[in-house]
Structure formats: C-alpha cells, structure tokens
Design a protein around this motif. Structure first.
Motif, PDB file in Angstrom:
ATOM      1  N   SER A  95      39.051  49.308  27.229  1.00  0.00           N
ATOM      2  CA  SER A  95      39.743  48.039  27.449  1.00  0.00           C
ATOM      3  C   SER A  95      40.713  47.778  26.307  1.00  0.00           C
ATOM      4  O   SER A  95      40.507  48.247  25.173  1.00  0.00           O
ATOM      5  N   SER A 141      42.019  46.063  33.565  1.00  0.00           N
ATOM      6  CA  SER A 141      43.165  45.159  33.624  1.00  0.00           C
ATOM      7  C   SER A 141      43.541  44.754  32.198  1.00  0.00           C
ATOM      8  O   SER A 141      42.728  44.884  31.273  1.00  0.00           O
ATOM      9  N   ASP A 143      43.747  41.922  30.720  1.00  0.00           N
ATOM     10  CA  ASP A 143      42.908  40.880  30.124  1.00  0.00           C
ATOM     11  C   ASP A 143      41.444  41.302  29.988  1.00  0.00           C
ATOM     12  O   ASP A 143      40.602  40.516  29.530  1.00  0.00           O
ATOM     13  N   PHE A 147      38.829  45.458  36.682  1.00  0.00           N
ATOM     14  CA  PHE A 147      39.207  46.870  36.632  1.00  0.00           C
ATOM     15  C   PHE A 147      39.548  47.336  38.035  1.00  0.00           C
ATOM     16  O   PHE A 147      39.100  46.764  39.030  1.00  0.00           O
ATOM     17  N   ILE A 148      40.394  48.363  38.098  1.00  0.00           N
ATOM     18  CA  ILE A 148      40.754  48.941  39.384  1.00  0.00           C
ATOM     19  C   ILE A 148      40.127  50.321  39.483  1.00  0.00           C
ATOM     20  O   ILE A 148      39.913  50.998  38.465  1.00  0.00           O
ATOM     21  N   ILE A 159      39.931  46.690  43.725  1.00  0.00           N
ATOM     22  CA  ILE A 159      39.898  45.874  42.513  1.00  0.00           C
ATOM     23  C   ILE A 159      38.538  45.187  42.375  1.00  0.00           C
ATOM     24  O   ILE A 159      38.000  44.655  43.347  1.00  0.00           O
ATOM     25  N   LYS A 161      36.509  42.275  39.998  1.00  0.00           N
ATOM     26  CA  LYS A 161      36.602  41.234  38.978  1.00  0.00           C
ATOM     27  C   LYS A 161      35.287  41.135  38.222  1.00  0.00           C
ATOM     28  O   LYS A 161      34.212  41.243  38.799  1.00  0.00           O
ATOM     29  N   ILE A 192      47.442  50.667  35.292  1.00  0.00           N
ATOM     30  CA  ILE A 192      47.879  49.277  35.441  1.00  0.00           C
ATOM     31  C   ILE A 192      48.625  48.885  34.168  1.00  0.00           C
ATOM     32  O   ILE A 192      48.143  49.145  33.055  1.00  0.00           O
ATOM     33  N   GLU A 194      50.179  47.064  31.003  1.00  0.00           N
ATOM     34  CA  GLU A 194      49.645  46.081  30.056  1.00  0.00           C
ATOM     35  C   GLU A 194      50.278  44.713  30.268  1.00  0.00           C
ATOM     36  O   GLU A 194      49.692  43.687  29.916  1.00  0.00           O
ATOM     37  N   GLY A 196      50.665  43.487  33.135  1.00  0.00           N
ATOM     38  CA  GLY A 196      50.034  42.939  34.331  1.00  0.00           C
ATOM     39  C   GLY A 196      50.982  42.816  35.516  1.00  0.00           C
ATOM     40  O   GLY A 196      50.651  42.174  36.507  1.00  0.00           O
ATOM     41  N   ILE A 199      50.976  48.187  39.244  1.00  0.00           N
ATOM     42  CA  ILE A 199      49.966  49.250  39.270  1.00  0.00           C
ATOM     43  C   ILE A 199      50.651  50.526  39.720  1.00  0.00           C
ATOM     44  O   ILE A 199      51.524  50.496  40.587  1.00  0.00           O
ATOM     45  N   LEU A 213      50.328  43.557  42.283  1.00  0.00           N
ATOM     46  CA  LEU A 213      48.875  43.385  42.171  1.00  0.00           C
ATOM     47  C   LEU A 213      48.228  42.968  43.488  1.00  0.00           C
ATOM     48  O   LEU A 213      46.998  42.933  43.588  1.00  0.00           O
TER      49      LEU A 213
END
Length: 441
Positions: A95, A141, A143, A147-148, A159, A161, A192, A194, A196, A199, A213
């Motif tokens: 991360s 992701s 933040d 993650f994807i 995806i 959360k 992805i 940075e 945001g 992708i 996204l």
C-alpha cells in the motif's frame, strides 16, 4: 448250512469293518481340511490385521516425509516468511501508506498483512474471500482503503472495499458488479494510478486498456511490440509503460484536464538501447529513474526526469551484465539506489549507482519467482513464487545511503549540516548492524 451262514457273517463283518475304516479315513480327511482352512483363515486374518495396524504408521511416515521435503530457505537478510496461503501466491502489492502488503493466491483468498509485523515472530493477516473465482493479480487503491483484483475465471476486474468494524477488525466487501469483459487475450498486469483517476489492464497480445473507476474504457492502446511481456502504471500516476518482444520500452502519459476530465493518452518517450527483447522494467518512486532488464543479459538504469514535451530523451546512466531468463523481473528501490533482478528462483541485488553486485539470494522459492517489489519506505524487498512470501532487509540500500551521506559530509561546509549528516550516518549504520546481527528467519 452252518458253514454258509458263518461265511456270510464273516463277509458282512468284513464289509462293515471296511466301511467303518473308509468312514473314519474320510472323516480324518475332512477334519484335516477343516484344520487347514481354519489355519488359512487365521493367517489371512492376521495378514489383514497387520497392514491395518501398520498402514496409518506408513501414512504418517509419508506425511512426515512430505512435510520434511517442503521447501525451506534461510538467509542473513531474511526478515520474514509469510505462510498463511494454502496454494501458490500469484501477486503482491504494498500500500502507498506503507502499512500493508496484499497477496493473492490460487486458494481463492486475498491476504492483507501488516508491515509492522514483519519483524515479529508471528505474522497475522486478514483474509478476503474471492467468491466463485480466484484472484491472480491484486493492487491497492491510492488511499489504501480498497484494492482491485483480476479474476482468473471471470477475466475481469473486481473491486473490494476495506472498512473497519466497531470492534476494530476489517471487513471486505466486493463491489456490486465486476468490470465488463472487454478483451479475451490472457491478462498480463493491472494497475491503479496514485492519482485515483484511472485503472490499467494490460494483456499478452499488444493491448492496454485505460479504465475509469466505474468500469468504462477511456482509451485502448496498441503497443505494436508483437507481444507484451510486462506493463505497469508509474508510482506517480502519470505514466503507463510497456515492454515486449521488441528492444524498446514505450512510455505514455495519461492526460487529464484541470477539472479532472480525461483528455488523451499521449506518447511520452521510449527507452532504446537493448539489443534484444525486454523482460521487465520498474520505476523509482518519483518516476525520475527507470530500470530495464533484457534478454541480452543486461540491466540498464535510465534518467527519465526529462522534458519530453520539448523532445528531450531519457539518457542512459549505466549498463550492467546480469543473469536473466524468460519470466525475469526487475525492481527499483523507491530512492533509486538499489536494483533487484530475479532469475528463476534467485534474486540478485545491485548498487544502482556503481552497478556492483552486493547480494545474491539463491533458491528463495521452490518455483520461479512471479513477483518482486520494494515497499514504499525502501526497507524491505518482497517476492513470491510458491505458497510462501519472502521479505528481505534491504541491506544494500542502507549501505548506499551511508556512502551517499559520507560523500555529502566531505563536501559539507556548514557545521550544523556536518553534525546532522554525522548523526544520520550513525543511525543508518546502527540500523544496518542490527539487520546483519539479527538471527535468520
């Protein structure tokens, strides 16, 4: 008359004796056969009982033998072996906040590891299940709250959360819908940005898709490299790059307007200099440097901090011979000081400035290394290739930092600067000494 009666009686008695003898003999034979059958049954029963009692022991011995033959590895720089997956790990990702390492495997799970536990005896992780499929790729992701993944059977992106429950544990929730299936070629990599804003999905033919996204395609690229061998999004989130059968690495900028709206994907620059196809590449954290590794048996370090919009080309900093083969990967430490190159089950670590080979790590995994990357702090290098994840101390990084600060100390004229550098050198040396003195994992 009496004589005839006597003869008849004698014959009758003789016949009776013969019959009795025959009967007795026959009974003896039957008894003997019964005894032999009973003995055979007893022997069979004993034989059946012996394997029944010994079989579990044999199985136990076989299991123990299998366990004993499992791949083991130790090294002075090994910080941790992460072993919760029950099948081969296929991908890793750190991360951007430096707190987590994500891993996915053929066991239909994604595991989230805490980097602060790497130096502890126990390595706990959180598990996210991939329903009705399994993930082959995973990326955090920006933040670090999602993650994807790339689904092996679904051939698309899903995806997840990450949310914290009231009791402090983590909950993983998949998005209601996966991305639409848009391409049938085998997947190569996903990423992805940075920022945001987009992708990327890259495929083994010559295709790269840029998505928003929500799962809508913003642009599609044809790399014109005959086949793609690697592709990635730069850590700064501006660039997408690819390499393949051809001898160059191509880099594009994904452009957005001031209001955040997508504009275009524009060719930024190429890295040209290898004499054979390129296996892989990697960026430094600020994207000012790149490393490439090729079938020509070399890795090259490039300065990519150029004004490409003014037609300024990246320039080559160093070319270093190395072992490479199909599937070879490259990693560049965030500060650009250390280059790591995988070759089969082995990893070589080089000083990026001098090109000197500093560490050789042999037989790390039982199978070919399929992912290799530094964490965002540059303290650790992680790789995967079987059920375990190996995490190493970046000792070459400490040494390079110490040498750089010693050079700065020689040139420093300000006393405060000298004291600050001396303190930083001492701290880095203590950290390195601690790493080298630590017991093997």
């Amino acid at each position: 008359m009496e004589v005839a009666a006597l003869v008849a009686l004698t014959l009758l008695l003789g016949a009776l004796v013969i019959l009795v003898a025959i009967a007795v003999g026959k009974r003896k034979e039957e008894i003997r056969e019964e005894i032999e059958q009973a003995a055979e049954l007893t022997a069979e029963g004993s034989a059946a009982k012996v394997p029944a009692s010994k079989k579990p022991k044999q199985e136990k011995l076989r299991v123990r033998k299998d366990k004993a033959s499992q791949h083991t590895f130790s090294h002075q720089l090994l910080a941790a072996s992460l072993k919760s997956h029950s099948a081969n790990v296929t991908c890793l990702d750190f991360s951007s906040n430096g707190k987590y390492l994500a891993s996915c495997a053929d066991d239909r799970t994604v595991r989230i590891w805490s980097t602060k536990d790497f130096l502890e005896r126990e390595h706990k992780c959180l598990r996210a299940n991939v329903d009705l499929d399994h993930a082959t790729l995973v990326r955090f992701s920006p933040d670090s709250r999602a993650f994807i993944t790339w689904l092996a059977n679904g051939d698309t992106i899903r995806i997840f959360k990450m949310t914290k429950k009231e009791d402090g544990t983590m909950n993983f929730k998949a998005a209601p819908e996966d991305f639409p299936l848009k391409h049938k070629a085998p997947i190569l990599n996903i990423g992805i940005a940075e920022t945001g804003k987009f992708i990327m999905s890259a495929y083994t033919d010559t295709t790269i898709h840029i998505w928003d996204l929500k799962g809508e395609i913003l642009a599609s690229l044809n790399t014109n490299q005959m086949t793609n061998s690697y592709a990635a999004v730069s850590p700064c989130g501006r660039f997408v790059a690819s390499c393949g059968f051809t001898t160059d690495v191509k880099v594009w900028e994904v452009c957005f307007g001031k209001g955040g709206e997508f504009k275009e994907v524009a060719r930024a620059f190429d890295l040209k200099g290898h004499s054979a196809g390129v296996h892989a590449f990697a960026f430094s954290n600020d994207s000012h440097k790149m490393v490439t590794v090729s079938k020509d048996g070399t890795w090259k370090l490039w300065n990519t901090n150029v004004e490409y919009k003014k037609q300024q080309d990246p320039y080559l900093l160093r070319t270093v011979p190395c072992s490479s083969s199909e599937g070879t990967l490259a990693a560049l430490s965030p500060d650009g000081r250390v280059v790591a190159i995988s070759d089969g089950c082995n990893v070589a670590m080089f000083n990026a400035t001098t090109g000197q080979l500093e560490e050789e790590l042999h037989g790390i995994h039982s199978e070919e290394i399929n992912d290799l990357r530094f964490d965002v702090t540059g303290r650790f290098l992680a790789c995967s290739g079987d059920k375990a994840i190996r995490v190493f101390h970046n000792a070459p990084g400490y040494r390079a930092a110490i040498r750089d600060m010693q050079d700065m100390l020689k040139k420093a004229q300000n006393e405060a600067m000298k004291q600050r550098l001396q303190q930083q050198i001492s701290e880095a040396q203590r950290a390195l000494d601690t790493v080298l003195a630590a017991p093997n994992e």
